[in-house]
Scaffold this motif. Structure first.
Motif, PDB file in Angstrom:
ATOM      1  N   THR A  65      23.690  50.671 -11.598  1.00 14.12           N
ATOM      2  CA  THR A  65      22.765  51.663 -12.113  1.00 14.12           C
ATOM      3  C   THR A  65      21.563  51.743 -11.185  1.00 14.12           C
ATOM      4  O   THR A  65      21.477  51.044 -10.176  1.00 14.12           O
ATOM      5  CB  THR A  65      22.332  51.321 -13.552  1.00 14.12           C
ATOM      6  N   CYS A  66      20.623  52.605 -11.526  1.00 18.71           N
ATOM      7  CA  CYS A  66      19.351  52.706 -10.820  1.00 18.71           C
ATOM      8  C   CYS A  66      18.345  51.800 -11.520  1.00 18.71           C
ATOM      9  O   CYS A  66      18.441  51.557 -12.729  1.00 18.71           O
ATOM     10  CB  CYS A  66      18.884  54.164 -10.842  1.00 18.71           C
ATOM     11  N   GLY A  67      17.383  51.301 -10.786  1.00 15.57           N
ATOM     12  CA  GLY A  67      16.401  50.416 -11.384  1.00 15.57           C
ATOM     13  C   GLY A  67      15.544  51.074 -12.449  1.00 15.57           C
ATOM     14  O   GLY A  67      15.073  50.406 -13.373  1.00 15.57           O
ATOM     15  N   TYR A  68      15.346  52.393 -12.357  1.00 14.79           N
ATOM     16  CA  TYR A  68      14.517  53.094 -13.342  1.00 14.79           C
ATOM     17  C   TYR A  68      15.179  53.095 -14.718  1.00 14.79           C
ATOM     18  O   TYR A  68      14.554  52.695 -15.705  1.00 14.79           O
ATOM     19  CB  TYR A  68      14.226  54.506 -12.840  1.00 14.79           C
ATOM     20  N   ASN A 123      17.065  63.520 -10.028  1.00 17.02           N
ATOM     21  CA  ASN A 123      17.095  63.407 -11.487  1.00 17.02           C
ATOM     22  C   ASN A 123      15.771  62.839 -11.994  1.00 17.02           C
ATOM     23  O   ASN A 123      15.142  62.032 -11.306  1.00 17.02           O
ATOM     24  CB  ASN A 123      18.233  62.475 -11.943  1.00 17.02           C
ATOM     25  N   PRO A 124      15.379  63.174 -13.229  1.00 12.51           N
ATOM     26  CA  PRO A 124      14.137  62.629 -13.769  1.00 12.51           C
ATOM     27  C   PRO A 124      14.169  61.121 -13.950  1.00 12.51           C
ATOM     28  O   PRO A 124      13.108  60.486 -13.951  1.00 12.51           O
ATOM     29  CB  PRO A 124      14.002  63.332 -15.131  1.00 12.51           C
ATOM     30  N   ASP A 125      15.368  60.526 -14.110  1.00 15.35           N
ATOM     31  CA  ASP A 125      15.465  59.082 -14.314  1.00 15.35           C
ATOM     32  C   ASP A 125      15.811  58.343 -13.027  1.00 15.35           C
ATOM     33  O   ASP A 125      16.280  57.205 -13.052  1.00 15.35           O
ATOM     34  CB  ASP A 125      16.477  58.740 -15.407  1.00 15.35           C
ATOM     35  N   SER A 126      15.541  58.954 -11.892  1.00 13.67           N
ATOM     36  CA  SER A 126      15.827  58.330 -10.598  1.00 13.67           C
ATOM     37  C   SER A 126      14.566  57.670 -10.052  1.00 13.67           C
ATOM     38  O   SER A 126      13.512  58.314  -9.935  1.00 13.67           O
ATOM     39  CB  SER A 126      16.327  59.378  -9.603  1.00 13.67           C
ATOM     40  N   TYR A 251      12.291  43.700 -11.616  1.00 15.12           N
ATOM     41  CA  TYR A 251      12.426  45.148 -11.825  1.00 15.12           C
ATOM     42  C   TYR A 251      11.266  45.740 -12.620  1.00 15.12           C
ATOM     43  O   TYR A 251      11.108  46.956 -12.676  1.00 15.12           O
ATOM     44  CB  TYR A 251      13.774  45.461 -12.480  1.00 15.12           C
ATOM     45  N   ALA A 252      10.429  44.885 -13.215  1.00 17.10           N
ATOM     46  CA  ALA A 252       9.237  45.388 -13.900  1.00 17.10           C
ATOM     47  C   ALA A 252       8.302  46.103 -12.933  1.00 17.10           C
ATOM     48  O   ALA A 252       7.480  46.935 -13.347  1.00 17.10           O
ATOM     49  CB  ALA A 252       8.511  44.242 -14.599  1.00 17.10           C
ATOM     50  N   SER A 253       8.423  45.805 -11.639  1.00 16.96           N
ATOM     51  CA  SER A 253       7.579  46.481 -10.650  1.00 16.96           C
ATOM     52  C   SER A 253       7.827  47.992 -10.637  1.00 16.96           C
ATOM     53  O   SER A 253       6.937  48.762 -10.252  1.00 16.96           O
ATOM     54  CB  SER A 253       7.821  45.905  -9.255  1.00 16.96           C
ATOM     55  N   ILE A 254       9.001  48.416 -11.064  1.00 15.56           N
ATOM     56  CA  ILE A 254       9.299  49.847 -11.127  1.00 15.56           C
ATOM     57  C   ILE A 254       8.459  50.515 -12.207  1.00 15.56           C
ATOM     58  O   ILE A 254       7.974  51.649 -12.030  1.00 15.56           O
ATOM     59  CB  ILE A 254      10.806  50.061 -11.354  1.00 15.56           C
ATOM     60  N   LEU A 255       8.249  49.810 -13.311  1.00 19.66           N
ATOM     61  CA  LEU A 255       7.344  50.326 -14.341  1.00 19.66           C
ATOM     62  C   LEU A 255       5.907  50.335 -13.834  1.00 19.66           C
ATOM     63  O   LEU A 255       5.127  51.230 -14.179  1.00 19.66           O
ATOM     64  CB  LEU A 255       7.457  49.481 -15.610  1.00 19.66           C
ATOM     65  N   ASP A 256       5.538  49.351 -13.023  1.00 25.26           N
ATOM     66  CA  ASP A 256       4.192  49.330 -12.445  1.00 25.26           C
ATOM     67  C   ASP A 256       3.970  50.544 -11.541  1.00 25.26           C
ATOM     68  O   ASP A 256       2.866  51.110 -11.502  1.00 25.26           O
ATOM     69  CB  ASP A 256       3.980  48.046 -11.645  1.00 25.26           C
ATOM     70  N   ILE A 257       5.012  50.930 -10.813  1.00 21.30           N
ATOM     71  CA  ILE A 257       4.921  52.110  -9.949  1.00 21.30           C
ATOM     72  C   ILE A 257       4.657  53.356 -10.797  1.00 21.30           C
ATOM     73  O   ILE A 257       3.806  54.195 -10.457  1.00 21.30           O
ATOM     74  CB  ILE A 257       6.208  52.262  -9.122  1.00 21.30           C
ATOM     75  N   GLU A 258       5.367  53.475 -11.907  1.00 24.44           N
ATOM     76  CA  GLU A 258       5.154  54.597 -12.822  1.00 24.44           C
ATOM     77  C   GLU A 258       3.739  54.565 -13.394  1.00 24.44           C
ATOM     78  O   GLU A 258       3.034  55.587 -13.420  1.00 24.44           O
ATOM     79  CB  GLU A 258       6.174  54.539 -13.948  1.00 24.44           C
ATOM     80  N   THR A 259       3.311  53.388 -13.874  1.00 23.92           N
ATOM     81  CA  THR A 259       1.996  53.248 -14.503  1.00 23.92           C
ATOM     82  C   THR A 259       0.874  53.609 -13.540  1.00 23.92           C
ATOM     83  O   THR A 259      -0.118  54.258 -13.922  1.00 23.92           O
ATOM     84  CB  THR A 259       1.807  51.810 -15.018  1.00 23.92           C
ATOM     85  N   ASP A 260       1.018  53.211 -12.282  1.00 22.39           N
ATOM     86  CA  ASP A 260      -0.010  53.518 -11.281  1.00 22.39           C
ATOM     87  C   ASP A 260      -0.171  55.029 -11.111  1.00 22.39           C
ATOM     88  O   ASP A 260      -1.301  55.529 -11.018  1.00 22.39           O
ATOM     89  CB  ASP A 260       0.348  52.867  -9.951  1.00 22.39           C
ATOM     90  N   ALA A 261       0.948  55.767 -11.067  1.00 21.45           N
ATOM     91  CA  ALA A 261       0.867  57.220 -10.931  1.00 21.45           C
ATOM     92  C   ALA A 261       0.179  57.845 -12.139  1.00 21.45           C
ATOM     93  O   ALA A 261      -0.635  58.770 -12.002  1.00 21.45           O
ATOM     94  CB  ALA A 261       2.259  57.805 -10.733  1.00 21.45           C
ATOM     95  N   VAL A 262       0.504  57.341 -13.327  1.00 26.76           N
ATOM     96  CA  VAL A 262      -0.127  57.860 -14.546  1.00 26.76           C
ATOM     97  C   VAL A 262      -1.630  57.602 -14.513  1.00 26.76           C
ATOM     98  O   VAL A 262      -2.440  58.486 -14.851  1.00 26.76           O
ATOM     99  CB  VAL A 262       0.520  57.219 -15.792  1.00 26.76           C
ATOM    100  N   LYS A 263      -2.023  56.412 -14.113  1.00 28.71           N
ATOM    101  CA  LYS A 263      -3.448  56.085 -14.040  1.00 28.71           C
ATOM    102  C   LYS A 263      -4.183  56.969 -13.038  1.00 28.71           C
ATOM    103  O   LYS A 263      -5.394  57.222 -13.184  1.00 28.71           O
ATOM    104  CB  LYS A 263      -3.631  54.616 -13.668  1.00 28.71           C
TER     105      LYS A 263
END
Length: 270
Positions: A65-68, A123-126, A251-263
């Protein structure tokens, strides 16, 4: 249990799809003692449902799968088996990144110069096509839309094609996919230019159902490593150096990448 397995993520050409299946055939042979001791079987299949549904099958012995999705829709619902280590720039230790490519005729040499152009993503989940691109754009966007338009293509190859067709100007392509494209689908590499790379993230993980017992996960990891060690021509064609045993927490770093963009005020690619 009648287990199933499929490796769908890097089937860039029919020949590569055949090689990924050959990898699974090797793994299957090495797993026979474990399967027979349990009275189990294994079928190597082409997923007949959406990948999201396939990854959640209770009888899934092995897939990729993809990490996201791993940290979003699949979180707590599958097991991490191993992370492939590819002989591609940016993939040391089981990491990977995306290559930022632009339509040559757009005349840009950096992501910053792409403001007001058209973006494509798979894809949005990529993680590779959307999350890492969003992360790269966020510091430049200033909390405002950066692109004139954004188009969802359904796949990395399709994203490259829309650049060639002059329907978009910029895309982020998984570096492993792009390496296969340059080797096997050179026509998709023509007409685009590399303008940079995203930050790194853990590579696309191999997963199994929560129903697979610990000795099965161990047997899978050994079978994968032995296959790559013993069939070097296959490993070379798949650009595989081996498999890393990375903790799920990586793989939690992928969520950190998302969170940084949101911030940064850039919650969606725009």
């Amino acid at each position: 249990m009648n287990w199933v397995a499929a490796l769908p993520m890097y089937n860039v050409t029919p020949a590569l799809a055949h090689d990924w299946r050959a990898l699974l055939d090797h793994v299957h042979r090495r797993l026979r003692p474990w399967l027979e001791a349990r009275g189990d079987t294994l079928a190597i299949v082409d997923p007949a449902t959406s990948l999201d549904e396939f990854w959640l099958r209770e009888n899934l012995l092995l897939s990729q799968t993809c990490g996201y999705p791993l940290v979003k829709a699949l979180a707590g619902r599958v097991q991490l088996v191993a992370t492939p280590v590819f002989s591609v720039d940016g993939c040391a230790g089981g990491d990977y990144r995306s290559v930022l490519v632009a339509r040559t005729a757009a005349g840009v040499t950096s992501l910053a110069a792409c403001r007001g152009l058209r973006a494509a993503f798979n894809n949005p989940d990529s993680n590779s096509g959307m999350n890492l691109l969003r992360s790269a754009v966020a510091p430049l966007a200033g909390g405002r839309p950066f692109f004139a338009s954004v188009i969802e293509t359904g796949g990395h190859l399709a994203s490259l094609q829309v650049l060639l067709d002059d329907r978009a100007d910029i895309a982020a392509i998984d570096c492993v996919t792009f390496a296969f494209v340059l080797d096997k689908l050179a026509h998709l590499g023509r007409g685009v230019v590399e303008i940079g790379a995203t930050r790194s993230a853990p590579g696309l993980p191999l997963i199994a159902s929560k129903r697979v017992p610990p000795d099965g996960i161990e047997a899978l990891a050994i079978a994968l490593a032995d296959t790559i060690a013993e069939d070097r021509p296959l490993a070379k064609r798949l650009k595989l150096d081996g498999f890393a045993n990375r903790p799920l927490d990586d793989y939690a770093s992928i969520l950190d990448i998302e969170t940084d963009a949101v911030k940064r005020g850039y919650p969606r690619l725009a």
